[in-house]
Write an enzyme that holds these catalytic residues in place. Sequence first.
Site, PDB file in Angstrom:
ATOM      1  N   GLU A   1      17.891 -17.696  -7.736  1.00 11.16           N
ATOM      2  CA  GLU A   1      17.458 -16.342  -8.099  1.00 11.16           C
ATOM      3  C   GLU A   1      16.878 -16.338  -9.519  1.00 11.16           C
ATOM      4  O   GLU A   1      15.881 -15.663  -9.789  1.00 11.16           O
ATOM      5  CB  GLU A   1      18.654 -15.376  -7.956  1.00 11.16           C
ATOM      6  CG  GLU A   1      18.421 -13.953  -8.380  1.00 11.16           C
ATOM      7  CD  GLU A   1      17.298 -13.226  -7.639  1.00 11.16           C
ATOM      8  OE1 GLU A   1      16.760 -13.738  -6.651  1.00 11.16           O
ATOM      9  OE2 GLU A   1      16.925 -12.134  -8.110  1.00 11.16           O
TER      10      GLU A   1
ATOM     11  N   HIS B   1      18.152 -37.114  -6.853  1.00  7.44           N
ATOM     12  CA  HIS B   1      17.399 -37.410  -5.630  1.00  7.44           C
ATOM     13  C   HIS B   1      15.958 -36.915  -5.727  1.00  7.44           C
ATOM     14  O   HIS B   1      15.328 -36.682  -4.701  1.00  7.44           O
ATOM     15  CB  HIS B   1      18.113 -36.804  -4.423  1.00  7.44           C
ATOM     16  CG  HIS B   1      19.495 -37.346  -4.237  1.00  7.44           C
ATOM     17  ND1 HIS B   1      19.736 -38.646  -3.877  1.00  7.44           N
ATOM     18  CD2 HIS B   1      20.704 -36.771  -4.429  1.00  7.44           C
ATOM     19  CE1 HIS B   1      21.045 -38.846  -3.824  1.00  7.44           C
ATOM     20  NE2 HIS B   1      21.651 -37.726  -4.161  1.00  7.44           N
TER      21      HIS B   1
ATOM     22  N   GLU C   1       8.311 -14.988 -10.816  1.00  7.76           N
ATOM     23  CA  GLU C   1       7.742 -13.683 -10.436  1.00  7.76           C
ATOM     24  C   GLU C   1       7.109 -12.957 -11.618  1.00  7.76           C
ATOM     25  O   GLU C   1       6.007 -12.425 -11.510  1.00  7.76           O
ATOM     26  CB  GLU C   1       8.851 -12.753  -9.903  1.00  7.76           C
ATOM     27  CG  GLU C   1       9.188 -12.908  -8.456  1.00  7.76           C
ATOM     28  CD  GLU C   1      10.296 -11.947  -8.041  1.00  7.76           C
ATOM     29  OE1 GLU C   1      10.141 -11.316  -6.999  1.00  7.76           O
ATOM     30  OE2 GLU C   1      11.317 -11.836  -8.750  1.00  7.76           O
TER      31      GLU C   1
ATOM     32  N   ASN D   1      -1.686   2.108   5.558  1.00  5.84           N
ATOM     33  CA  ASN D   1      -0.766   1.075   5.085  1.00  5.84           C
ATOM     34  C   ASN D   1      -0.314   0.306   6.322  1.00  5.84           C
ATOM     35  O   ASN D   1       0.094   0.910   7.306  1.00  5.84           O
ATOM     36  CB  ASN D   1       0.433   1.750   4.396  1.00  5.84           C
ATOM     37  CG  ASN D   1       1.575   0.780   4.118  1.00  5.84           C
ATOM     38  OD1 ASN D   1       1.392  -0.426   4.106  1.00  5.84           O
ATOM     39  ND2 ASN D   1       2.754   1.327   3.878  1.00  5.84           N
ATOM     40  N   GLY D   2      -0.411  -1.037   6.283  1.00  8.82           N
ATOM     41  CA  GLY D   2       0.015  -1.836   7.429  1.00  8.82           C
ATOM     42  C   GLY D   2      -1.050  -2.838   7.800  1.00  8.82           C
ATOM     43  O   GLY D   2      -2.014  -3.038   7.037  1.00  8.82           O
TER      44      GLY D   2
ATOM     45  N   ARG E   1       5.130  -0.080  -5.856  1.00  8.92           N
ATOM     46  CA  ARG E   1       5.142  -0.831  -4.601  1.00  8.92           C
ATOM     47  C   ARG E   1       4.219  -2.049  -4.668  1.00  8.92           C
ATOM     48  O   ARG E   1       4.328  -2.950  -3.845  1.00  8.92           O
ATOM     49  CB  ARG E   1       4.697   0.083  -3.437  1.00  8.92           C
ATOM     50  CG  ARG E   1       5.640   1.232  -3.176  1.00  8.92           C
ATOM     51  CD  ARG E   1       5.020   2.260  -2.256  1.00  8.92           C
ATOM     52  NE  ARG E   1       4.830   1.756  -0.909  1.00  8.92           N
ATOM     53  CZ  ARG E   1       5.763   1.789   0.044  1.00  8.92           C
ATOM     54  NH1 ARG E   1       6.940   2.292  -0.217  1.00  8.92           N
ATOM     55  NH2 ARG E   1       5.519   1.316   1.238  1.00  8.92           N
TER      56      ARG E   1
ATOM     57  N   LYS F   1      13.114 -15.163 -10.413  1.00  8.36           N
ATOM     58  CA  LYS F   1      12.811 -14.126 -11.416  1.00  8.36           C
ATOM     59  C   LYS F   1      11.783 -14.640 -12.417  1.00  8.36           C
ATOM     60  O   LYS F   1      10.835 -13.956 -12.754  1.00  8.36           O
ATOM     61  CB  LYS F   1      14.066 -13.708 -12.193  1.00  8.36           C
ATOM     62  CG  LYS F   1      15.080 -12.890 -11.467  1.00  8.36           C
ATOM     63  CD  LYS F   1      14.722 -11.441 -11.259  1.00  8.36           C
ATOM     64  CE  LYS F   1      13.951 -11.232  -9.987  1.00  8.36           C
ATOM     65  NZ  LYS F   1      14.662 -11.100  -8.773  1.00  8.36           N
TER      66      LYS F   1
ATOM     67  N   TRP G   1      -2.910  -2.842  -1.446  1.00  6.86           N
ATOM     68  CA  TRP G   1      -2.496  -4.217  -1.731  1.00  6.86           C
ATOM     69  C   TRP G   1      -3.243  -5.064  -0.708  1.00  6.86           C
ATOM     70  O   TRP G   1      -2.974  -4.971   0.493  1.00  6.86           O
ATOM     71  CB  TRP G   1      -0.980  -4.339  -1.576  1.00  6.86           C
ATOM     72  CG  TRP G   1      -0.419  -5.633  -2.058  1.00  6.86           C
ATOM     73  CD1 TRP G   1      -0.054  -5.934  -3.335  1.00  6.86           C
ATOM     74  CD2 TRP G   1      -0.119  -6.787  -1.265  1.00  6.86           C
ATOM     75  NE1 TRP G   1       0.444  -7.215  -3.393  1.00  6.86           N
ATOM     76  CE2 TRP G   1       0.412  -7.767  -2.145  1.00  6.86           C
ATOM     77  CE3 TRP G   1      -0.250  -7.109   0.085  1.00  6.86           C
ATOM     78  CZ2 TRP G   1       0.811  -9.030  -1.710  1.00  6.86           C
ATOM     79  CZ3 TRP G   1       0.150  -8.364   0.520  1.00  6.86           C
ATOM     80  CH2 TRP G   1       0.665  -9.297  -0.375  1.00  6.86           C
TER      81      TRP G   1
ATOM     82  N   CYS H   1       0.813  -1.224   0.000  1.00  3.88           N
ATOM     83  CA  CYS H   1       0.000   0.000   0.000  1.00  3.88           C
ATOM     84  C   CYS H   1       0.845   1.274   0.000  1.00  3.88           C
ATOM     85  O   CYS H   1       1.899   1.335   0.618  1.00  3.88           O
ATOM     86  CB  CYS H   1      -0.884   0.068   1.237  1.00  3.88           C
ATOM     87  SG  CYS H   1      -1.901  -1.374   1.481  1.00  3.88           S
TER      88      CYS H   1
ATOM     89  N   LYS I   1       6.347  -4.660  -4.108  1.00  2.30           N
ATOM     90  CA  LYS I   1       7.776  -4.348  -4.083  1.00  2.30           C
ATOM     91  C   LYS I   1       8.298  -4.331  -2.658  1.00  2.30           C
ATOM     92  O   LYS I   1       9.361  -4.842  -2.356  1.00  2.30           O
ATOM     93  CB  LYS I   1       7.987  -2.973  -4.735  1.00  2.30           C
ATOM     94  CG  LYS I   1       9.424  -2.488  -4.738  1.00  2.30           C
ATOM     95  CD  LYS I   1      10.228  -3.292  -5.699  1.00  2.30           C
ATOM     96  CE  LYS I   1      11.697  -2.938  -5.700  1.00  2.30           C
ATOM     97  NZ  LYS I   1      12.488  -4.054  -6.253  1.00  2.30           N
TER      98      LYS I   1
END
Length: 608
Positions: free
Chosen positions: A481, A504, A488, A97-98, A27, A485, A73, A2, A603
């Site tokens: 990573e 395995h 995402e 926000n929170g 964000r 990526k 968000w 948010c 973000k």
Amino acid sequence: MCGIVTAIATNNIVPVLLEGLRKLEYRGYDSAGLAVLSGELTRLRSAGRVAELAALADARQLSANIGIAHTRWATHGVPSERNAHPHISGGLAVVHNGIIENFEAIKTGLQARGYVFTSETDTEAIAHLIHSKLQGTPDLFEAVRLATNELVGAYAIGVLAEADPFRAIVARRGSPLLLGVGEDGMYAASDTAALLQVTRKVVYLEDGDLAELRRDSYRIVLADGTPVEREVHLSSLSADAVELGKFRHYMQKEIFEQPQALANTLELIAGGGGISPQHFGARAAEVFEGVRRVLVLACGTSYHAGLVARYWIEAIAKLPVTVEIASEYRYRESVPDPDTLVVVISQSGETADTLAALKHAKSLGMERTLAICNVPESAIVRETALRFITRAGPEIGVASTKAFTTQLAAFALLTLALAKLNGRLSAADEERHLVALRHLPVAVQKVLELEPEIEKWAQRFASKEHALFLGRGSHWPIAMEGALKLKEISYIHAEAYAAGELKHGPLALVDKDMPVIAVSPHDQLLEKLKSNLQEVRARGGELYVFADAGSEIPESEGVHILHMPEHYGMLSPVLHVIPLQLLSYHAALVKGTDVDKPRNLAKSVTVE
Ligand code: G6P
């Protein structure tokens, strides 16, 4: 996550609110809204993009001198217009926000007093709570203070009231919020980028602070009401740094900014500068003295940087290293050791789990703390004894790129500083590493030139549903990573494995539809990795190998090789991540996903 903008000015603030929200889009959000006072309270909300909200405002020819705005968000309640902020109680509007952890209890109490809730959000409870406080005090500022004192959890809020049209109130605890001191008005926002349009003068609020904004003045108080002064900073953030310029996406821009970001981050050792604990703060030599182990705490991409660092620090500084996912560490019963150097890594410096993990480590008596962070005034940086600020510049794309490589550069310096203090770094070795670090931006630039070939690979990838990434040693986290990526931004399911683990389990998944990407540097593990690749080929799996200049892996049917320009020793992971970033970016382009704002992601994850 948010974003908040608040404005009170002599001019029409509607364009300021909307432009602020556009700057906060990165964000991550799923709905947007605003409320303004112009005689009466007007609220507009949209379960879509800021552009849709702007169209609504345009259609109404909205104009006002005071307002609050928000990108949401979703946490409590689905993304919908009904749950979008601002939330209203009587003539009072709130953006938040929170996460309010005790909102159920507050809600139950308020419902018993007759308040009716129209959304599933925790924020609506804040609006009604402030409204209820106004029954006992006529002062909006005091009502907000009394209400916030009852909140448990994290918040940054903006409040305005029809009955009190000449001021806006903001408050924060746990979520970011700063004030902007303008020529024609006062502003507040979740980050500086949102306010550069009106001012460079910013005031960072501390946890528990409340501020009253008027057109030509502001005042700040602590949670108990005591007035407090906070320093005014002149932001050096350039407006260009948050503009796309010639690029199509922020992620693309940020991938290509990596040579400069690395050069800026490594400026300390440019020219004749050697390795020194001072890179990490004036007290670093004292804090590092007697350190017997290192604990790295982080989330997401930053966690992967920590995993690479483990290989470096153990091999070169000979200190044992543990790397933990912050959200696990904070709730785990661990064995603290005060001689541990606790390193928290965070691009934003606001990630709730990383901040909480740091506080948890400190509560266990571990005071030797270092933040590796990209945002100088962030909450995490303010909590640690030492800090290293990466100079990547603002990172807007949700998928982290330049923040990661600059974190690795910071870890390379840390490794060498610890090794030097421990007498593990000869002058010749130090010089060799310094030469490699100084050349790193140029080496990265050369890797970026591989883009056209990677683009061709991406075409084949985009139609796949799954992908497997393999690596060994310090390149295993690079494979992780790469997989992160890809999932995402292109939504292709991807997993990373240490190549030795192939037999395995994951080998069972390998067939012609499963592309296997191998990070294959020319190091002591190359021969072992080659055997792993044979195992894939024998099962009909198609291989995409990122090899070094000297790696003799022949191209053949089903085996595609891309040679990196040079082998780069210890720093090789920094180079090898670049083609994986480009591969994901181009696969996402082919798929047509929203590269900079992937679905469901944020973000800056300022809630748990
Ligand atoms: C989010 C972002 C990731 C980032 C992670 C940790 O998930 O989308 O790109 O790696 O948070 O963020 P931090 O700011 O602490 O590095």
